[in-house]
Design a protein around this motif. Structure first.
Motif, short mmCIF file in Angstrom:
data_model
loop_
_atom_site.label_atom_id
_atom_site.label_comp_id
_atom_site.label_asym_id
_atom_site.label_seq_id
_atom_site.Cartn_x
_atom_site.Cartn_y
_atom_site.Cartn_z
N PHE A 1 50.91 59.51 46.27
CA PHE A 1 50.43 59.22 44.91
C PHE A 1 51.17 58.06 44.25
CE2 PHE A 1 53.91 62.13 44.68
CZ PHE A 1 54.66 61.64 43.62
N ASN A 2 51.89 57.30 45.06
CA ASN A 2 52.75 56.27 44.44
C ASN A 2 51.95 55.00 44.10
OD1 ASN A 2 55.30 55.46 43.47
ND2 ASN A 2 55.60 54.22 45.30
N GLY A 3 50.91 55.19 43.29
CA GLY A 3 50.08 54.04 42.88
C GLY A 3 48.99 53.76 43.90
N ASN A 4 47.76 53.98 43.50
CA ASN A 4 46.61 53.72 44.39
C ASN A 4 45.53 53.03 43.57
OD1 ASN A 4 47.40 55.27 46.92
ND2 ASN A 4 47.65 56.84 45.36
N VAL A 5 45.60 51.74 43.55
CA VAL A 5 44.76 50.99 42.61
C VAL A 5 43.59 50.30 43.29
CG1 VAL A 5 44.76 49.11 40.92
CG2 VAL A 5 46.74 50.58 41.16
N ILE A 6 42.44 50.58 42.77
CA ILE A 6 41.26 49.82 43.19
C ILE A 6 41.32 48.51 42.42
CG2 ILE A 6 38.74 49.73 43.12
CD1 ILE A 6 38.81 52.80 42.90
N ASP A 7 41.04 47.45 43.12
CA ASP A 7 41.11 46.14 42.46
C ASP A 7 39.81 45.42 42.71
OD1 ASP A 7 43.48 43.86 41.74
OD2 ASP A 7 41.65 43.12 42.64
N PHE A 8 39.09 45.13 41.64
CA PHE A 8 37.90 44.32 41.92
C PHE A 8 37.71 43.15 40.99
CE2 PHE A 8 36.10 48.24 40.01
CZ PHE A 8 35.43 47.71 38.91
N MET A 9 37.05 42.16 41.54
CA MET A 9 36.73 40.93 40.82
C MET A 9 35.39 41.17 40.13
SD MET A 9 39.23 38.95 42.00
CE MET A 9 38.83 37.30 41.49
N ILE A 10 35.27 40.64 38.94
CA ILE A 10 34.01 40.78 38.23
C ILE A 10 33.85 39.58 37.31
CG2 ILE A 10 35.05 42.26 36.43
CD1 ILE A 10 32.39 43.87 36.48
N THR A 11 32.65 39.07 37.19
CA THR A 11 32.48 37.87 36.36
C THR A 11 32.32 38.28 34.88
OG1 THR A 11 30.09 37.87 36.61
CG2 THR A 11 31.33 36.57 38.20
N PRO A 12 32.78 37.43 33.97
CA PRO A 12 32.64 37.75 32.55
C PRO A 12 31.17 37.96 32.16
CG PRO A 12 33.99 35.78 32.84
CD PRO A 12 33.47 36.14 34.19
N SER A 13 30.29 37.16 32.73
CA SER A 13 28.87 37.29 32.36
C SER A 13 28.30 38.63 32.83
CB SER A 13 28.06 36.13 32.92
OG SER A 13 28.16 36.13 34.32
N PHE B 1 41.60 57.01 41.62
CA PHE B 1 43.01 57.24 41.25
C PHE B 1 43.40 56.28 40.13
CE2 PHE B 1 47.58 57.44 41.75
CZ PHE B 1 47.83 58.70 42.25
N GLN B 2 43.30 55.00 40.41
CA GLN B 2 43.56 53.97 39.38
C GLN B 2 42.65 52.78 39.65
OE1 GLN B 2 47.66 53.89 40.50
NE2 GLN B 2 48.37 54.77 38.59
N MET B 3 42.45 51.97 38.62
CA MET B 3 41.50 50.87 38.78
C MET B 3 41.88 49.71 37.86
SD MET B 3 37.63 50.70 37.41
CE MET B 3 36.95 52.13 38.19
N GLN B 4 41.76 48.50 38.40
CA GLN B 4 41.94 47.33 37.53
C GLN B 4 40.88 46.29 37.86
OE1 GLN B 4 45.80 45.60 38.15
NE2 GLN B 4 45.35 44.81 40.17
#
Lengths: 257, 676
Positions: free
Chosen positions: B583-595, B617-620
């Motif tokens: 559980f030591n940090g599990n971050v989904i990371d995705f790119m997304i356009t402002p539009s 778990f986590q998301m940015q």
């Protein structure tokens, strides 16, 4: 019977309410010069080779209804808010309606919202097959002059209106009428008059207008077709059409596709 | 590297680093040199023979105090005064600021007197005296300044000695003062904790008694945030922007209710309005989060500043309890600089101790075994697991040799240190766990699956044949790279096989770690996201996922597949096993356009809410477009304020090294379907 699909797009947000999965079906009876999905014009498997990315492959894969159902169910959790669900697009999705019936039945049992995005220029029997399953109709409005429709799109405008009448008779409100604008084809004074006239005749919730882009260029090239070069409609022009529609009492909005 | 560090000495490294930091500030070598030479007499380091508390006291005594008349709050860091260091510094922690607000030096002294004599007691005593003297010096300076709010400020500082903070504003000033002390004492990547929760009582009291309005509170928060941001160049760690100044907001309560208040909104709104890359926010979310809080958060994310990051309490808290944190503590978790959970005021937890590089044992195996003798994929996987085990065991041994630098200041605010009369560096805290991060797991999973698919299932290539191509960096074999990269079943897709494969590997790591304790008596834990996807990939040979020599590894939990649906990535991440030590940090990371967000705002809010229920778990989100990034790289001056998310922090795009810029551009292109 299998359903021939070119692409399954999850997290689709532009083809109906909520979060959806859009199934793009192969095969179309029209030949719109601005088509954004040229790989779906033919029902046959279509080979492609992208010169930029060096990718090659085949557009088109046959799915059983169960296989497609499983694909759609992958994002079931996301359909639960605001009538999310599945959209069948294409190509002309109604052309494969017979093969799809077991799938539609299963989706209906699961209470999954079903949307068809169609040009509606198909035999009325096909619509009769679909009508009890469809929750949302997104219907294209293109060239409404009978001769031009026939000559340019290979379409049948009488059949189109017959089908709209049929839906009206069934008390169905069209969720979205979608109108693509190109300087060369649909953005003509007489066509705009016909569009307004038609829109006044039928029940609908929204009209969406958009300008055609040449975004599918690399897709055309990858399947060896030279697309017709179309000039892009200016924002001012689209705004002008928007105002004309508004003045005519049409609930219209501009969308970016 | 360690030998060089020993020869030069850690304190000298800190001094040299400071000159490097000046260069960050001035962005000009001559200005940096002139400034460094001019400042040469400002440098001060006390003797390392003194007790640590005494060293800090001396630094506090020498620190130059600057009373800024333009700033609402007092915050005065003297970067030239350096506490000496001989061992690895503890980092990535946040003290429990509620203990700062609702406490006084008198109380701390009383606690100190309860300790039987010894070095720890003496060191703490020296530190408290140092703080007291520092307060007196600040008050003197305030008196001599031209500030109009002298009386109020002196009161705020004198109160630290004798009583709890009595107002919202005073609490903010007190947090800033102790935050300043922490930075001044040489600690880095210092978080701020659950500020909406910590300040709840005083905020409500002031509002009720009409001493404060929501507007005034917002203005104070704005000043507070700007004050924290001031020394951005100094506070940043290895990359400009990586300050670790993380504010935790919201969160599930033990009674099942979701905690939030006006301050939760205000902090997010202020970050939105300021558009700064630092400080940053982590929002603890749960199924029952109010929809409008998600809307405010998404609006903030939409600005491109990369936060809030979402941390899913519904998933995380049960894992913390299961691991052994007390229930009450688990519900009060905060995170290290990026996202790794720990308990503020109770944890020593060094959650970023190092990264497990899954590709290392993989390539070692490839170079060690007779590839043509491998008959089945199962046999191949089993061999990898064996190599991974050896690698982890070696790692544990290496990590257990780390000596930690004492920190009486952290110890002062960490539960049990006093009771145990032991500095946090020696295991004085309630929780003493070590946390690893993970890098290149996605590359290994994709390599394994490609080998299964092309070698064992389809028999398109022989293992040794494909390995020869790999060893040649796929030179003149671009078509193979396309095969390897386009094989659709891969990390980040919700294929059962990929999920099982990933869980098999993490289970093995989990089992090994659970069989060991660290030298402070704590346990080990690990998570699937790491900052080192570029640094650890340098000098690493090409891999079977189509990655070429030295190319970056996969970023956190993300997909390297072009235009992968966000729902698919969430489905994948939600099915990974985060239980036990994972559980030591599990971050989904995705790119997304402002539009994309702008055109689909309401649906995006629904998407986030439904995703919480699904169990990520986590998301940015990195909100940017390839077009903007490419232009910003070519014309930096026109894009001076462009902010991007890097690993767990946000930074100005133009401050980043080229390889980080390139990776962001490549990922943006992929997200938009413009690259394979």
């Amino acid at each position: 019977m299998k359903v021939r699909v070119s692409n399954i797009q999850r997290f689709s947000l532009h083809d109906g309410p909520g979060i959806r999965t859009t199934i793009f079906l192969k095969g179309c009876n029209l030949n719109c010069p601005w088509c954004a999905n040229p790989e779906n014009k033919s029902y046959n498997f279509t080979e492609y080779y992208n010169q930029n990315t060096k990718e090659k492959g085949i557009f088109g894969k046959d799915y059983t209804c169960d296989e497609l159902f499983n694909e759609i169910m992958k994002d079931y959790d996301y359909y639960t808010l605001d009538n999310g669900g599945v959209t069948f697009s294409g190509g002309e999705p109604l052309l494969q309606i017979k093969a799809m019936l077991p799938l539609l039945k299963k989706l209906k049992e699961k209470k999954i919202n079903i949307c068809f995005e169609t040009a509606l220029q198909v035999q009325t029997e096909l619509i009769q097959e679909a009508v009890d399953y469809v929750n949302e109709w997104i219907i294209d409005m293109k060239i409404l002059d009978a001769d031009e429709c026939k000559n340019i799109l290979n379409g049948d405008i009488e059949l189109y209106f017959k089908n709209l009448d049929f839906l009206k008779y069934k008390n169905i409100t069209i969720d979205i009428f979608r109108i693509p604008f190109s300087n060369e084809y649909t953005l003509k004074d007489n066509n705009i008059e016909l569009l307004i006239k038609a829109l006044k005749k039928y029940n609908y919730k929204n009209v969406e207008i958009f300008k055609i882009h040449n975004l599918a260029l690399s897709k055309y090239q990858s399947i060896g077709i030279e697309p017709e070069e179309l000039t892009e409609v200016s924002d001012e022009m689209l705004e002008k059409v928007y105002k004309i529609f508004k003045i005519s009492g049409i609930n219209v909005k501009i969308i970016n596709i | 590297m360690e030998t060089i560090k020993k020869i030069i000495g850690k304190t000298n490294i800190a001094r040299i680093r400071l000159i490097y930091l000046f260069h960050r500030k001035y962005k000009n070598i001559w200005k940096t040199l002139i400034f460094s030479i001019q400042s040469i007499f400002n440098f001060y380091t006390p003797s390392k023979k003194l007790l640590k508390g005494e060293q800090i006291r001396k630094v506090f005594n020498k620190a130059k105090i600057n009373i800024d008349t333009n700033n609402h709050f007092i915050y005065t860091l003297d970067v030239f005064k350096i506490v000496p260091r001989e061992n690895r510094m503890i980092d990535n922690l946040t003290i429990d600021y509620s203990k700062v607000i609702h406490n006084s030096l008198i109380n701390l002294k009383k606690d100190n007197l309860k300790i039987t004599s010894g070095k720890f007691k003496d060191s703490q005593e020296q530190l408290i005296l140092g703080i007291e003297e520092y307060i007196n010096r600040i008050c003197d300076k305030i008196t001599k300044s031209t500030r109009k709010d002298k009386k109020k400020l002196i009161n705020y500082f004198q109160n630290i000695k004798t009583k709890e903070a009595t107002s919202f504003e005073e609490a903010l000033q007190r947090i800033l003062f102790f935050n300043q002390l922490i930075w001044q004492s040489g600690l880095c990547l210092n978080g701020l904790g659950r500020l909406d929760k910590i300040l709840d009582k005083l905020y409500k009291q002031d509002i009720k008694e009409k001493n404060l309005t929501v507007e005034k509170a917002k203005k104070l928060i704005k000043d507070f945030i700007e004050t924290l941001h001031q020394n951005f160049w100094f506070k940043s760690n290895s990359l400009l922007g990586d300050t670790g100044q993380i504010i935790i907001l919201g969160g599930l309560e033990p009674n099942g209710k979701y905690f939030y208040n006006d301050l939760t909104y205000l902090f997010i709104e202020v970050l939105h309005d300021l558009s700064l890359p630092d400080p940053k926010i982590l929002l603890r979310v749960a199924k029952n989060i109010p929809k409008d809080l998600m809307e405010v958060s998404l609006k903030c994310i939409q600005t491109g500043i990369g936060c809030p990051l979402f941390s899913n309490d519904d998933v995380i808290i049960p894992k913390l309890i299961d691991y052994g944190y007390d229930k009450k503590d688990a519900y009060n978790y905060a995170t290290s600089a990026c996202w790794e959970p720990f308990i503020p005021g109770k944890s020593f937890d060094q959650n970023n101790i190092d990264s497990i590089v899954y590709m290392e044992p993989f390539l070692k195996m490839i170079d060690s075994i007779e590839l043509d003798n491998v008959e089945t994929f199962e046999q191949f996987l089993e061999t990898y697991i064996q190599f991974l085990q050896d690698y982890i065991l070696e790692y544990i041994e290496k990590i257990n040799s780390i000596e930690w630098e004492e920190s009486p200041l952290l110890s002062l605010f960490t539960e049990n240190c006093n009771k145990n009369a032991k500095d946090i560096a020696y295991g004085g805290a309630k929780y003493n766990h070590y946390g690893f991060t993970s890098v290149s797991l996605s590359n290994v999973v994709n390599s394994l699956y490609n080998i299964k698919h092309f070698v064992f299932d389809k028999k398109t290539y022989q293992l040794s044949q494909i390995n020869t191509l790999r060893q040649n960096n796929y030179f003149e074999n671009e078509n193979i790279i396309i095969d390897l990269k386009k094989q659709p079943i891969r990390y980040g897709t919700d294929s059962k096989e990929i999920i099982e494969l990933t869980n098999t590997i993490t289970k093995k790591v989990n089992d090994i770690l659970n069989n060991h304790v660290n030298k402070l008596g704590g346990k080990f834990k690990f998570g699937l996201s790491a900052p080192s996807y570029i640094t650890k990939s340098m000098h690493v040979a090409a891999s079977f996922d189509g990655r070429k020599n030295d190319d970056p590894f996969g970023v956190h939990i993300s997909s390297d597949k072009a235009s992968v649906a966000y729902t698919e990535l969430i489905q994948f991440a939600s099915k990974l096993d985060y239980s036990s030590s994972r559980f030591n940090g599990n971050v989904i990371d995705f790119m997304i356009t402002p539009s994309f967000i702008e055109n689909n705002f309401d649906k995006m809010v629904n998407f986030l809410i439904l995703s919480i229920s699904l169990g990520f778990f986590q998301m940015q989100m990195n909100v940017t477009s390839s077009d903007t990034l490419i232009k910003a790289k070519a014309n930096p001056k026109q894009y001076e304020n462009l902010i991007v998310r890097v690993w767990g922090f946000s930074a100005y795009f133009n401050d980043l090294p080229e390889n980080y810029k390139n990776l962001l551009i490549e990922r943006a292109l992929k997200n938009e379907g413009k690259s394979i």
